[in-house]
Write a protein that holds these residues in place. Sequence first.
Motif, PDB file in Angstrom:
ATOM      1  N   THR A 228      76.691   1.743  74.880  1.00 63.58           N
ATOM      2  CA  THR A 228      76.579   0.389  74.930  1.00 63.58           C
ATOM      3  C   THR A 228      75.985  -0.229  73.695  1.00 63.58           C
ATOM      4  N   VAL A 229      74.872  -0.482  73.335  1.00 60.34           N
ATOM      5  CA  VAL A 229      74.395  -0.914  72.101  1.00 60.34           C
ATOM      6  C   VAL A 229      74.544  -0.117  70.869  1.00 60.34           C
ATOM      7  N   GLY A 230      74.758   0.921  71.263  1.00 60.75           N
ATOM      8  CA  GLY A 230      75.283   2.288  69.906  1.00 60.75           C
ATOM      9  C   GLY A 230      76.476   1.823  69.473  1.00 60.75           C
ATOM     10  N   LYS A 231      77.670   0.967  70.126  1.00 60.16           N
ATOM     11  CA  LYS A 231      78.829   0.741  69.556  1.00 60.16           C
ATOM     12  C   LYS A 231      78.632  -0.348  68.131  1.00 60.16           C
ATOM     13  N   TYR A 232      77.195  -0.831  68.404  1.00 60.84           N
ATOM     14  CA  TYR A 232      77.046  -1.746  67.254  1.00 60.84           C
ATOM     15  C   TYR A 232      75.869  -1.359  66.288  1.00 60.84           C
ATOM     16  N   ILE A 233      74.906  -0.785  66.908  1.00 62.18           N
ATOM     17  CA  ILE A 233      73.987  -0.285  66.114  1.00 62.18           C
ATOM     18  C   ILE A 233      73.608   1.071  66.446  1.00 62.18           C
ATOM     19  N   PRO A 234      74.121   2.007  65.689  1.00 58.53           N
ATOM     20  CA  PRO A 234      73.778   3.253  65.831  1.00 58.53           C
ATOM     21  C   PRO A 234      72.586   3.955  66.240  1.00 58.53           C
ATOM     22  N   LEU A 235      72.527   4.810  67.227  1.00 58.54           N
ATOM     23  CA  LEU A 235      71.020   5.385  67.647  1.00 58.54           C
ATOM     24  C   LEU A 235      70.524   5.876  66.370  1.00 58.54           C
ATOM     25  N   THR A 236      71.261   6.819  65.611  1.00 58.47           N
ATOM     26  CA  THR A 236      70.662   7.322  64.531  1.00 58.47           C
ATOM     27  C   THR A 236      70.115   6.397  63.519  1.00 58.47           C
ATOM     28  N   PHE A 237      70.628   5.098  63.313  1.00 56.02           N
ATOM     29  CA  PHE A 237      69.957   4.149  62.376  1.00 56.02           C
ATOM     30  C   PHE A 237      68.606   3.725  63.070  1.00 56.02           C
ATOM     31  N   VAL A 238      68.715   3.672  64.421  1.00 57.00           N
ATOM     32  CA  VAL A 238      67.559   3.084  65.105  1.00 57.00           C
ATOM     33  C   VAL A 238      66.210   4.403  64.926  1.00 57.00           C
ATOM     34  N   LYS A 239      66.705   5.486  65.005  1.00 57.36           N
ATOM     35  CA  LYS A 239      65.636   6.509  64.782  1.00 57.36           C
ATOM     36  C   LYS A 239      65.410   6.724  63.507  1.00 57.36           C
ATOM     37  N   TYR A 240      66.373   6.322  62.407  1.00 64.82           N
ATOM     38  CA  TYR A 240      65.772   6.269  61.341  1.00 64.82           C
ATOM     39  C   TYR A 240      65.076   5.259  60.572  1.00 64.82           C
ATOM     40  N   SER A 241      65.003   3.976  61.337  1.00 64.48           N
ATOM     41  CA  SER A 241      64.245   3.168  61.118  1.00 64.48           C
ATOM     42  C   SER A 241      62.962   3.178  61.568  1.00 64.48           C
ATOM     43  N   LEU A 242      62.662   3.739  62.697  1.00 66.91           N
ATOM     44  CA  LEU A 242      61.429   4.161  63.407  1.00 66.91           C
ATOM     45  C   LEU A 242      60.663   5.105  62.559  1.00 66.91           C
ATOM     46  N   VAL A 243      61.563   6.228  62.069  1.00 60.87           N
ATOM     47  CA  VAL A 243      60.699   6.886  61.125  1.00 60.87           C
ATOM     48  C   VAL A 243      60.266   6.395  60.199  1.00 60.87           C
ATOM     49  N   GLY A 244      60.995   5.389  59.520  1.00 63.31           N
ATOM     50  CA  GLY A 244      60.637   5.024  58.194  1.00 63.31           C
ATOM     51  C   GLY A 244      59.473   4.131  58.503  1.00 63.31           C
ATOM     52  N   THR A 245      59.306   3.268  59.484  1.00 65.99           N
ATOM     53  CA  THR A 245      58.141   2.690  59.896  1.00 65.99           C
ATOM     54  C   THR A 245      56.771   3.626  60.128  1.00 65.99           C
ATOM     55  N   LEU A 246      57.167   4.669  60.677  1.00 67.33           N
ATOM     56  CA  LEU A 246      55.939   5.547  60.735  1.00 67.33           C
ATOM     57  C   LEU A 246      55.591   6.188  59.464  1.00 67.33           C
ATOM     58  N   GLY A 247      56.724   6.260  58.252  1.00 66.11           N
ATOM     59  CA  GLY A 247      56.479   6.711  57.084  1.00 66.11           C
ATOM     60  C   GLY A 247      55.570   5.773  56.297  1.00 66.11           C
ATOM     61  N   VAL A 248      55.593   4.534  56.632  1.00 65.25           N
ATOM     62  CA  VAL A 248      54.826   3.389  56.089  1.00 65.25           C
ATOM     63  C   VAL A 248      53.179   3.640  56.391  1.00 65.25           C
ATOM     64  N   PHE A 249      53.161   4.036  57.626  1.00 65.51           N
ATOM     65  CA  PHE A 249      51.877   4.365  58.032  1.00 65.51           C
ATOM     66  C   PHE A 249      51.327   5.542  57.353  1.00 65.51           C
ATOM     67  N   VAL A 250      51.808   6.455  57.244  1.00 65.24           N
ATOM     68  CA  VAL A 250      51.921   7.814  56.632  1.00 65.24           C
ATOM     69  C   VAL A 250      51.345   7.410  55.150  1.00 65.24           C
ATOM     70  N   HIS A 251      52.309   6.928  54.589  1.00 72.00           N
ATOM     71  CA  HIS A 251      52.242   6.328  53.193  1.00 72.00           C
ATOM     72  C   HIS A 251      50.634   5.709  52.732  1.00 72.00           C
ATOM     73  N   LEU A 252      50.277   4.626  53.681  1.00 75.66           N
ATOM     74  CA  LEU A 252      48.955   4.068  53.718  1.00 75.66           C
ATOM     75  C   LEU A 252      47.947   5.061  53.696  1.00 75.66           C
ATOM     76  N   CYS A 253      47.987   5.859  54.806  1.00 77.94           N
ATOM     77  CA  CYS A 253      46.984   6.839  55.041  1.00 77.94           C
ATOM     78  C   CYS A 253      46.755   8.029  53.772  1.00 77.94           C
TER      79      CYS A 253
END
Length: 365
Positions: A228-253
């Motif tokens: 469905t949505v993955g045809k336009y926004i790949p699931l791997t990109f969503v996961k990668y972005s979520l990991v990046g968001t967590l990475g910001v938190f790790v960076h600050l810590c």
Amino acid sequence: MCVLSLVLPTYNEAKNIPELLPKLEEILTGIEHEIIIVDDDSPDGTWHIALELAQGREDLHVIRRLGRRGLSSAVIEGFLAAKGDVFAVMDADGQHDFELLPALYHAVRSGSGIAVGSRYVEGGSVGEWDERRQVLSRIATRLALFLCAVKVKDPMSGFFAIERSLFERVVTKLNPKGFKILLDLLVCVPRETQVTEHPFTFRKRLHGQSKLSLRVQVDFLEYLYDVTVGKYIPLTFVKYSLVGTLGVFVHLCAYYAITRFVLQSSHPSVGGFSIAVIGATETAIVFNFFLNNIWTFAGQRLQGKQAAVGFLKFNIACLFGALVNWGVSTSLFALKWQEFLAVFLGAMAGVMWNYTVNRIFTWKE
């Protein structure tokens, strides 16, 4: 004569295969057939037992898959290796009513593109499932029906037969992820495809434990996203972005830990600040790499020397990603764009750069 190719995808079915095969031979008497066991390198040695049983038999074939897992991909691989005009698939644990196989076979020979062993038509049943599993199945079925080009009562069945030519028409469109190959076929086949459903009662396993794990349920949800949505926004990109968001938190810590506990300063000097930022950045990169490796790109997970090389590539990609981020944000800011919009667009450009480069060079398909 029309040949039936029956695929049995297996994982830890060492006790079930010896019991099931004689029953299949009996019920398929009079139908020219072959049986293809596709085993995902079972720890219990299912593949080894299957190979022993196949000795001296021309109708029994065994495919042992190394480094590859998944029911859907196993079925696809089995169908691609088959020589029959009609393909069929069923579980090897005794839960599917093998006595229905001739009916499914003859239904396809009589014009059905797909013949489904169904738990949800009149006369069918889920057997002794508990209430929780029944509820989960009903929810999954309703979600699946939104996607199907051809509507059926039981799109989540793992017991069906399909015409060879129909499978060959859609095989390149199939998503090998997950465990519901019938659903994927019903999503991809032409709307005019004739599908018939034949009732059966779901049985208890002969031996072993159910494969309906949390991982399987997550795979199903990911499949729904992919088609469905993955045809336009790949699931791997969503996961990668979520990991990046967590990475910001790790960076600050990490920055806080380095400045407060290593440098022991709440107001570091410029030099101390730079050291803390570099250390925090690399900590976040390490975190992001390992989480992406085991989750985002689980299908291309790197191990051993490949992981070491991949980690180096990831670092290089992130370095250039930081430069892309800086270049885009500063350029937009110089053009009088709103400050935080420039920062946001720069960050997005960096994320997209990192994702694209790492998708191509670090975690190759």
